[in-house]
Design a protein around this motif. Structure first.
Motif, mmCIF file in Angstrom:
data_model
loop_
_atom_site.group_PDB
_atom_site.id
_atom_site.type_symbol
_atom_site.label_atom_id
_atom_site.label_comp_id
_atom_site.label_asym_id
_atom_site.label_seq_id
_atom_site.Cartn_x
_atom_site.Cartn_y
_atom_site.Cartn_z
ATOM 1 N N THR A 1 0.817 -1.216 0.000
ATOM 2 C CA THR A 1 0.000 0.000 0.000
ATOM 3 C C THR A 1 0.851 1.266 0.000
ATOM 4 O O THR A 1 0.499 2.265 -0.630
ATOM 5 C CB THR A 1 -0.931 0.001 1.237
ATOM 6 N N MET A 2 1.983 1.210 0.697
ATOM 7 C CA MET A 2 2.810 2.416 0.829
ATOM 8 C C MET A 2 3.830 2.546 -0.289
ATOM 9 O O MET A 2 4.556 3.540 -0.346
ATOM 10 C CB MET A 2 3.516 2.406 2.190
ATOM 11 N N GLY A 3 3.915 1.553 -1.159
ATOM 12 C CA GLY A 3 4.855 1.625 -2.266
ATOM 13 C C GLY A 3 5.451 0.261 -2.563
ATOM 14 O O GLY A 3 5.255 -0.710 -1.823
ATOM 15 N N LYS A 4 6.183 0.170 -3.672
ATOM 16 C CA LYS A 4 6.813 -1.083 -4.049
ATOM 17 C C LYS A 4 7.749 -1.552 -2.942
ATOM 18 O O LYS A 4 8.530 -0.762 -2.407
ATOM 19 C CB LYS A 4 7.596 -0.899 -5.353
ATOM 20 N N SER A 5 7.659 -2.864 -2.622
ATOM 21 C CA SER A 5 8.344 -3.367 -1.433
ATOM 22 C C SER A 5 9.029 -4.688 -1.709
ATOM 23 O O SER A 5 8.614 -5.458 -2.582
ATOM 24 C CB SER A 5 7.337 -3.554 -0.281
ATOM 25 N N VAL A 6 10.075 -4.955 -0.910
ATOM 26 C CA VAL A 6 10.730 -6.259 -0.874
ATOM 27 C C VAL A 6 10.833 -6.664 0.588
ATOM 28 O O VAL A 6 11.165 -5.837 1.449
ATOM 29 C CB VAL A 6 12.129 -6.213 -1.523
ATOM 30 N N ALA A 7 10.529 -7.936 0.871
ATOM 31 C CA ALA A 7 10.547 -8.434 2.250
ATOM 32 C C ALA A 7 11.712 -9.397 2.431
ATOM 33 O O ALA A 7 11.975 -10.242 1.566
ATOM 34 C CB ALA A 7 9.232 -9.122 2.580
ATOM 35 N N GLU B 1 14.967 8.375 -4.789
ATOM 36 C CA GLU B 1 14.008 7.465 -4.153
ATOM 37 C C GLU B 1 13.870 7.803 -2.665
ATOM 38 O O GLU B 1 14.858 8.156 -2.004
ATOM 39 C CB GLU B 1 14.457 6.001 -4.266
ATOM 40 N N GLU B 2 12.654 7.677 -2.169
ATOM 41 C CA GLU B 2 12.400 7.777 -0.723
ATOM 42 C C GLU B 2 12.170 6.360 -0.226
ATOM 43 O O GLU B 2 11.168 5.723 -0.569
ATOM 44 C CB GLU B 2 11.188 8.673 -0.462
ATOM 45 N N ILE C 1 9.814 1.620 -1.271
ATOM 46 C CA ILE C 1 10.016 2.887 -1.980
ATOM 47 C C ILE C 1 8.699 3.654 -1.897
ATOM 48 O O ILE C 1 7.746 3.367 -2.617
ATOM 49 C CB ILE C 1 10.420 2.664 -3.449
ATOM 50 N N THR C 2 8.628 4.607 -0.994
ATOM 51 C CA THR C 2 7.346 5.262 -0.720
ATOM 52 C C THR C 2 6.934 6.244 -1.811
ATOM 53 O O THR C 2 5.775 6.650 -1.864
ATOM 54 C CB THR C 2 7.390 5.992 0.637
ATOM 55 N N ASN C 3 7.873 6.655 -2.670
ATOM 56 C CA ASN C 3 7.499 7.487 -3.830
ATOM 57 C C ASN C 3 7.673 6.692 -5.117
ATOM 58 O O ASN C 3 8.121 7.218 -6.142
ATOM 59 C CB ASN C 3 8.313 8.779 -3.860
ATOM 60 N N SER C 4 7.303 5.421 -5.076
ATOM 61 C CA SER C 4 7.505 4.548 -6.231
ATOM 62 C C SER C 4 6.661 4.958 -7.433
ATOM 63 O O SER C 4 6.890 4.488 -8.544
ATOM 64 C CB SER C 4 7.223 3.084 -5.854
ATOM 65 N N GLN C 5 5.690 5.856 -7.228
ATOM 66 C CA GLN C 5 4.913 6.340 -8.370
ATOM 67 C C GLN C 5 5.787 7.158 -9.324
ATOM 68 O O GLN C 5 5.428 7.368 -10.489
ATOM 69 C CB GLN C 5 3.722 7.192 -7.890
ATOM 70 N N THR D 1 13.940 3.037 -12.525
ATOM 71 C CA THR D 1 14.107 3.894 -13.696
ATOM 72 C C THR D 1 13.085 5.018 -13.577
ATOM 73 O O THR D 1 11.914 4.752 -13.261
ATOM 74 C CB THR D 1 13.862 3.113 -14.999
ATOM 75 N N PRO D 2 13.496 6.261 -13.776
ATOM 76 C CA PRO D 2 12.529 7.364 -13.641
ATOM 77 C C PRO D 2 11.314 7.152 -14.537
ATOM 78 O O PRO D 2 11.446 6.730 -15.693
ATOM 79 C CB PRO D 2 13.332 8.591 -14.074
ATOM 80 N N ALA D 3 10.128 7.403 -13.965
ATOM 81 C CA ALA D 3 8.901 7.259 -14.751
ATOM 82 C C ALA D 3 8.887 8.302 -15.850
ATOM 83 O O ALA D 3 9.305 9.452 -15.649
ATOM 84 C CB ALA D 3 7.680 7.420 -13.847
#
Length: 662
Positions: free
Chosen positions: A536-542, A577-578, A632-636, A659-661
């Motif tokens: 929900t908060m951005g693209k993630s890896v666990a 990236e944040e 990455i909380t600003n993954s948009q 890669t920058p959108a």
């Protein structure tokens, strides 16, 4: 003042959880407002999820509203400020409408809010953190000081009556019982302080108690004493006092934490406490006790000299300056000084003088009540705060009435100085235990001098009243409620605005994110937290961490924030990236235990740099999932390519490419 978005989020969350009256208490972690709800039937879950700015809602032991880093702390603070409590404190009852509050509840809520605002304006320094620790050590002991002190005072009065022949010898056993109870507190105070100090500094409480007990030299006979290594004189039980105990337990906490890192887990429970007690015990007896003994004796002697020489002048200065010390949190350092004076002389002459500050507040409040009788909101607050103020609990008057108005705070300090001058001028007035002030301190005044203390109280009442009545009443406070003067704290609520700095535009470039911990990469969808599992908060890896305790920086960039509980770190990379690193699920509840981070906000970091350690074994033993997420909380703003081939990862393993959108 919070911006419109923060206020809107706070109000809409309250609206959809049944209002503040349906919340028992509220805290936040790096991404969520966590509320303990009284009645879940009053919560509109769907409406809560649909609030603009809310990323998700989790109904667990607490109701968790996901807002995201950077905003959650502001929203949570706005929500508790609206109620008038601090984060984590219980909410008062019946708080939906101020009209339903009693006068006492209203002034206490306002006092709490103003106090929080004053503290927020104060810069945290090492000295203030030390004072906060001292406060945390002694506040739990205040009821014991009061109870044991009052029992001791009654025992002293009865003993005098017994000597004078006014009561029979049949009272002997009763008096002895009361003295035994009193001594149960003061004879072993070093043990209690040692335990509380260990809790504060993160050491084992039992070990802290033993170090405190060691300063009492149990088992050492007068015929075979231990000697001071500096002058050869015999060490005395309790030498160094409470100040020495606090310092020694702080050293114990440092030694114990290092030993926990060095000693293998299989023998840690045996070796660590043994070595820690032996090393710190010797250090305490032969170094801390002699040095702290000199310091405490000199401190007590200096204070007695100032009071004896300065008399009324010293009393005025101390009585007038005590409230500003309270406002800045500096009064906490006085607690161990009071205790040292009681241990060495049987009383503390400081406490009765400083208690005059609260009496000055009472006089000032009465003057405001009379002069501002048309301001019903103000007078109702005064009516609610006066009874407890007379009994020595001054915070409602300070933070709810006089400090927000400005002038009355100054004139109240003058009243306190006048009362202090009377106490200092009379001399020999002391308290046999620390505890409340005001009228409630009378039973603790050393035998035969309570009347002098009462004269001081009356002088402070009159001084605060006269100074405030003629010089300390703001004109706007005298206005009728029909004139919208907002709040008695309008001055303290005014915040100057500043021009926002021009934002620096970030130029995004291709980049990589590396693993923040060593371990095994697991599917994000299998993470036990549903909000994180949905990214929900951005693209993630666990990543499920291995036993290696190190935590690494996943980017080249800057640390933007570190959670107070050390379970999360936020970065902004040089590429834009944040990145939020969230270590464990619900580990905010550990309050920093087992987490030891070495970076601070604003620091530059390099990819793969060690930024701290986590004892994952202990986190798991405490019942928490240790899975660590890189988000990455600003993954948009990016096209994110997540690695799915990695099973075992380490600090150099690339887990995401950006890669920058377009």
């Amino acid at each position: 003042m919070a911006d419109a978005k923060i206020k809107r989020l706070a109000q809409e969350i309250y609206k959809n959880v049944g209002g503040p009256s349906n919340v028992e208490k509220l805290i936040h972690c790096m991404t969520r407002v966590r509320m303990t709800i009284i009645d879940m039937d009053k919560v509109d879950m769907e409406a809560l999820k649909n609030i603009d700015g809310v990323l998700g809602v989790v109904d667990d032991e607490t109701l968790q509203v996901v807002i995201g880093p950077g905003t959650v702390n502001k929203v949570a603070q706005e929500m508790v400020d609206e109620v008038g409590v601090k984060l984590g404190e219980p909410f008062p009852e019946n708080i939906n409408e101020n009209d339903h509050l009693t006068d006492k509840e209203m002034v206490e809520a306002k006092a709490a809010k103003v106090k929080a605002e004053q503290k927020a304006k104060q810069k945290q320094t090492p000295i203030k953190r030390i004072l906060k620790s001292i406060s945390n050590i002694f506040i739990p002991l205040i009821p014991a000081f009061v109870g044991a002190g009052l029992i001791g005072g009654v025992a002293a009065v009865l003993s005098n009556l017994l000597v004078a022949g006014d009561i029979g010898k049949g009272w002997n056993d009763f008096i002895m019982i009361m003295k035994v109870i009193q001594n149960g507190m003061f004879s072993y105070l070093a043990v209690y302080v040692g335990i509380n100090s260990a809790n504060e500094f993160g050491a084992t409480p039992g070990l802290g108690g033993i170090i405190g007990a060691a300063t009492l030299l149990p088992g050492v006979l007068p015929t075979a004493p231990l000697h001071n290594i500096f002058n050869g004189q015999a060490l005395a039980a309790g030498q160094g006092g409470i100040i020495g105990v606090i310092f020694a337990v702080w050293i114990l906490s440092l030694v114990e934490k290092k030993l926990h890192q060095w000693i293998p887990d299989s023998i840690d429970i045996i070796v660590t406490p043994t070595i820690a007690l032996f090393v710190v015990g010797i250090f305490t007896i032969f170094l801390v006790m002699p040095v702290a003994g000199v310091i405490s004796s000199s401190l007590v002697g200096a204070i007695e000299w100032v009071l004896n020489v300065g008399g009324a002048f010293s009393g005025f200065v101390l009585g007038a300056l005590f409230l500003p010390m309270v406002m800045f949190g500096l009064h906490q350092i006085l607690t161990p000084i009071h205790i040292e004076m009681i241990n060495k002389t049987g009383m503390t002459p400081l406490l009765p003088i400083l208690a005059m500050a609260g009496a000055g507040q009472v006089g000032a409040a009465i003057a405001l009540w009379i002069r501002c009788h048309r301001n019903h909101k103000l007078t109702n607050m005064i009516k609610g705060a006066l009874p407890v103020g007379i009994l020595g609990i001054g915070e409602p008057l300070i933070y709810g009435v006089t400090l927000p108005l400005g002038k009355p705070f100054i004139t109240a300090c003058i009243g306190g100085g006048i009362g202090g001058a009377v106490i200092g001028g009379l001399g020999h007035i002391g308290a046999i235990a620390i505890g409340p002030s005001g009228v409630a301190l009378i039973p603790l005044i050393n035998n035969g001098h309570w009347l002098g203390y009462v004269f001081g109280l009356l002088a402070a009442y009159v001084g605060g009243f006269i100074a405030t009545y003629f010089f300390g009443v703001p004109k706007d406070a005298m206005q009728s409620d029909t004139v919208d003067n907002g709040s008695i704290a309008s001055k303290s609520d005014t915040v100057s605005s500043t021009t926002a700095a021009e934002e620096t535009k970030i130029t995004y470039v291709n980049d990589t994110i590396t693993a923040p911990v060593d371990g095994k990469q697991v599917p994000v969808s299998e993470v036990s937290d549903p909000i994180m599992a949905k990214e929900t908060m951005g693209k993630s890896v666990a990543i499920q961490p291995s036993e290696d305790s190190k935590v690494y920086a996943p980017v080249d960039g800057k640390v933007m924030f570190v959670a107070d509980t050390s379970h999360a770190i936020g970065y902004t990379s040089d590429a834009g990236e944040e990145v939020l690193i969230h270590m464990g699920i619900d580990t905010v509840n550990l309050k920093g235990k087992y987490f030891n981070l070495s970076v601070k906000p604003g620091e530059k970091v390099s990819r793969g740099q060690v930024v701290g350690k986590v004892d994952w074994t202990e986190v798991a033993k405490a019942g928490y999932d240790t899975v660590t997420l890189a988000i990455i909380t600003n993954s948009q703003d990016f096209s994110v390519d997540k690695s799915t081939d990695n099973v075992n990862v380490e600090k150099s393993t690339i887990i995401m490419k950006t890669t920058p959108a377009s």
